[in-house]
Design a protein around this motif. Structure first.
Motif, short mmCIF file in Angstrom:
data_model
loop_
_atom_site.label_atom_id
_atom_site.label_comp_id
_atom_site.label_asym_id
_atom_site.label_seq_id
_atom_site.Cartn_x
_atom_site.Cartn_y
_atom_site.Cartn_z
N LYS A 40 0.84 -1.18 0.00
CA LYS A 40 0.00 0.00 0.00
C LYS A 40 0.88 1.24 0.00
CE LYS A 40 -3.78 -2.16 2.49
NZ LYS A 40 -4.62 -2.12 3.69
N ILE A 41 0.42 2.25 -0.67
CA ILE A 41 1.13 3.52 -0.65
C ILE A 41 0.88 4.17 0.70
CG2 ILE A 41 1.31 5.82 -1.67
CD1 ILE A 41 0.53 4.54 -4.33
N LYS A 42 1.95 4.48 1.40
CA LYS A 42 1.81 5.02 2.76
C LYS A 42 1.28 6.44 2.73
CE LYS A 42 5.51 2.10 4.36
NZ LYS A 42 6.90 2.05 4.77
N ARG A 43 1.84 7.27 1.89
CA ARG A 43 1.37 8.65 1.78
C ARG A 43 1.88 9.24 0.49
NH1 ARG A 43 5.68 12.41 4.14
NH2 ARG A 43 7.25 10.93 4.73
N LYS A 44 1.15 10.17 -0.02
CA LYS A 44 1.58 10.89 -1.20
C LYS A 44 2.09 12.24 -0.75
CE LYS A 44 -1.54 8.79 -4.50
NZ LYS A 44 -2.61 9.00 -5.47
N GLN A 45 3.23 12.61 -1.25
CA GLN A 45 3.80 13.89 -0.87
C GLN A 45 3.76 14.83 -2.06
OE1 GLN A 45 7.65 13.60 0.88
NE2 GLN A 45 7.85 15.78 1.17
N ARG A 46 3.12 15.94 -1.88
CA ARG A 46 3.02 16.92 -2.95
C ARG A 46 4.31 17.70 -3.04
NH1 ARG A 46 -1.71 16.73 -5.44
NH2 ARG A 46 -3.48 16.08 -4.20
#
Length: 111
Positions: A40-46
């Motif tokens: 799973k993708i843990k978090r997306k960073q912009r």
């Protein structure tokens, strides 16, 4: 992207082979991390666009040496300059100019 907790290199992903689960492994050290579930993708960073800092700031212009250089934008004949070594030591330095005309104040460089 996952990194090896032992040596810090980027882990490579290996697809499952026969009855073995898929895994992340390090190509440098013997670290292996078996993947039992879906990743799973843990978090997306912009990504945030940073402001470009000027080479010669307004404070530097007061003390910077001045020369007769023609501004390519407005044609004014005087500019402040700074000299930096941007490449290897056996290459010539790079000159950064800033137009001294109050309205323009554009920057350019000469390699």
């Amino acid at each position: 992207m996952e990194f090896c907790p032992t040596c810090g290199n980027m882990l490579q992903f290996e697809l499952p082979y026969l009855d073995q689960p898929s895994r992340f492994f390090c190509s440098v050290c013997p670290y292996v991390c078996h993947v039992n579930n879906r990743v799973k993708i843990k978090r997306k960073q912009r990504l945030v666009k940073k402001e470009i800092e000027p080479i010669i700031s307004l404070d530097d212009m007061k003390n910077a040496p001045k020369t007769e250089a023609t501004c390519p934008y407005c044609g004014h004949g005087e500019a402040a300059f700074k000299e930096f070594q941007t490449r290897s030591a056996d290459e010539p330095t790079t000159l950064f100019y800033r137009c001294l005309k109050d309205i323009c104040q554009k920057q350019w460089r000469e390699d």
